[in-house]
Design a protein around this motif. Structure first.
Motif, short mmCIF file in Angstrom:
data_model
loop_
_atom_site.label_atom_id
_atom_site.label_comp_id
_atom_site.label_asym_id
_atom_site.label_seq_id
_atom_site.Cartn_x
_atom_site.Cartn_y
_atom_site.Cartn_z
N GLN A 1 -8.40 -3.48 1.02
CA GLN A 1 -9.44 -2.60 1.56
C GLN A 1 -10.30 -3.35 2.56
O GLN A 1 -10.74 -4.47 2.32
CB GLN A 1 -10.30 -2.06 0.43
N ILE B 1 -9.22 3.71 0.17
CA ILE B 1 -8.16 3.37 -0.76
C ILE B 1 -7.21 4.56 -0.90
O ILE B 1 -7.64 5.70 -1.04
CB ILE B 1 -8.74 2.97 -2.12
N ASP C 1 -7.65 -1.77 -3.67
CA ASP C 1 -8.86 -2.51 -4.02
C ASP C 1 -8.54 -4.00 -3.91
O ASP C 1 -7.65 -4.50 -4.60
CB ASP C 1 -9.28 -2.14 -5.45
N ALA D 1 -9.61 -5.95 -7.65
CA ALA D 1 -9.28 -5.58 -9.03
C ALA D 1 -8.10 -6.36 -9.61
O ALA D 1 -8.19 -6.90 -10.72
CB ALA D 1 -9.01 -4.08 -9.10
#
Length: 539
Positions: free
Chosen positions: A85, A165, A179, A182
């Motif tokens: 992102q 996203i 992401d 994550a």
């Protein structure tokens, strides 16, 4: 619609150990980035329908080149591009995604610890399917292609939204924006005892240096581990890194160092660099050199869940101090001395011959990815502190009391005239045969060579990796020219003095290395060749 664009070669697109690095203005030349990316794609085998990972450290030009790379990937037959992102992926996070997704490889847009901004540096590196940097046979093939390229392919498409996203398409190729944080944060939580770290109630200061690690550090340190808000400093990535040099050393992270030496120091201090693969470790009142950090992490790694079963081996780059070798000997496991460059570690990790690797240039990592990993090192240190209840200084003192101490420093002479630097190394290599037996002050040369490495995994040989001068008693000096800069040459001089367990273990490093510094100048005639009476950076 796919467009084929006629082009002509550039003569300066030879990738170094960390890809192609140049000034932004060089990359802004018409067709420059496209030529290099197309050369990479022309070399990659099996790309039709394959997955490619793309991300960068957020420096100036990052988004523009990522947009071009995605459209070129579509024109070259890739089936899917996975991109962080905002175009953001730290180098270790990119390595993790390549491995997780079974990607054919990835483009990492970064110049690592070099400054960023319109007048500063940019870079592109290709990582292969194991998540690590491309080996020399691949970078050599890329370079060869750059010298003959006459066209590149690019898809015409609307500007790609890197901030949303989800999935979109160019032709038949899927673009998946993920992401950035994550998956990497989940990986770290699987390796370390987050419950123990959280319960230890440690305090810390982490300097993300306005670079890529900020979002990762905020998520892991402040949200998942519960460190106080504000523990992560300079946590917002900026295109110019706030005008600072994102290199985690005692010059560029001076504010953190001063805090950790003050009466108000937290328990632990750390920093990372531009693309997130390097680290700086400082305890209250004590700086831990990267060489010592590697050794101490290896000696205590069993305290973290992922390494509780022991290590298969420890690998270090040749310029890194021999402190890790003493740990390997104590643990009864192999120690490997490789050339500088993470690709050599990747071979050992893939072969199951090593578990933890490190370089004196502030890079450490393990077999969880195929890149050095700044936050990984920080988290392993935190796990060790939480498991033992000891301070960084206690860990260090006990380590030296068990293994002895390798006093160590690196002197960097930056922006040296390339011809003068080459002359210094040529003359030095010419006198290697006559150095053994010579004395410099109280130091006697035991051996001298130009380091060569035969890779135990594939038998490949890498020569001229740095000049080593070994003194009786375990001390040494190493001379290398670095390939990570974008202008002039950087002469790096590595200074090491070994003190056994019965020796002086708490002395001043500069004092202990003074005689080796003098010997290094006498041997290489640094002042005569460079005109420099002192280094630009000492780490």
């Amino acid at each position: 619609m796919i467009e084929t664009v006629a082009t002509t070669p550039f003569t300066d697109q030879k990738p170094g150990t960390s890809g192609l690095r140049k000034k932004v203005k060089v990359f802004q030349q018409a067709h420059y980035a496209e030529n290099f990316i197309q050369s990479v794609f022309d070399v990659v085998k099996g790309k039709q329908g394959a997955t490619l990972v793309i991300g960068g450290d957020g420096r100036f030009l990052n988004r523009e080149v990522i947009d071009k790379a995605i459209r070129m990937a579509a024109a070259n037959g890739f089936g899917r591009v996975v991109v962080g992102q905002g175009g953001i992926l730290s180098t270790p996070a990119a390595s993790n995604i390549i491995r997780q997704r079974g990607a054919i490889g990835g483009l990492v847009l970064s110049a690592s610890h070099n400054p960023g901004g319109p007048d500063e540096d940019f870079g592109i590196k290709y990582n292969i399917a194991n998540g690590g940097p491309a080996p020399e046979k691949v970078t050599d093939a890329i370079h060869a292609r750059t010298k003959s390229i006459d066209e590149y392919r690019i898809a015409s498409a609307a500007s790609i939204d890197l901030d949303a996203i989800g999935e979109s398409q160019i032709g038949e190729m899927v673009i998946e924006v993920i992401d950035s944080v994550a998956d990497y944060a989940d990986l770290m939580q699987s390796l370390f005892d987050f419950t123990a770290i959280r319960g230890a109630e440690l305090t810390m200061a982490f300097d993300a240096m306005s670079a890529v690690t900020g979002p990762y550090a905020k998520e892991i340190l402040e949200r998942r581990l519960g460190f106080a808000e504000g523990s992560v400093r300079n946590g917002t990535p900026l295109e110019d890194f706030g005008g600072h040099h994102p290199d985690p050393n005692l010059v560029h992270a001076r504010e953190l160092y001063d805090l950790m030496m003050s009466p108000h120091a937290p328990d632990f201090g750390a920093a990372s660099d531009g693309d997130g693969d390097r680290n700086l470790i400082i305890g209250r009142g004590i700086f831990i050199t990267p060489s010592d950090s590697l050794a101490m992490l290896a000696a205590n790694a069993h305290l973290a869940p992922a390494y509780a079963g022991g290590l298969k081996g420890i690998a270090r780059s040749m310029p890194t101090s021999a402190a890790a070798d003493r740990v390997a000997d104590g643990l009864g496991i192999p120690a490997y001395e490789t050339p500088t460059g993470w690709k050599f570690f990747g071979n050992l990790l893939d072969a199951g011959m090593a578990t933890i690797c490190g370089e004196e240039s502030a890079g450490t990592g393990s077999d969880h990815v195929r890149e050095k990993d700044g936050l990984w090192a920080v988290l392993l240190w935190l796990n060790i502190l939480a498991a033992t209840g000891k301070s960084v200084k206690q860990i260090a003192d006990e380590h030296w009391g068990r293994f002895g101490r390798n006093y160590y420093a690196r002197h960097d002479y930056e922006g040296v005239d390339s011809a003068a630097a080459d002359a210094l190394m040529t003359e030095l290599r010419g006198k290697l045969g006559e150095l053994p037996g010579q004395s410099f002050g109280l130091l006697t040369v035991e051996a001298a060579d130009d380091f060569a490495y035969e890779d135990p995994t594939d038998g490949s040989v890498s020569r001229k990796q740095g000049v080593r001068v070994l003194f009786a008693g375990g001390s040494r000096v190493v001379f290398r020219l670095s390939g990570t800069g974008t202008s002039g040459a950087t002469l790096r001089v590595y200074l090491e003095r070994y003190e056994p367990v019965a020796g002086r273990l708490d002395a001043d490093t500069a004092e202990m290395l003074a005689e080796i510094v003098a010997a290094a100048d006498a041997i290489a005639e640094i002042v005569r060749h460079t005109g420099r009476t002192q280094p630009d950076v000492v780490t």
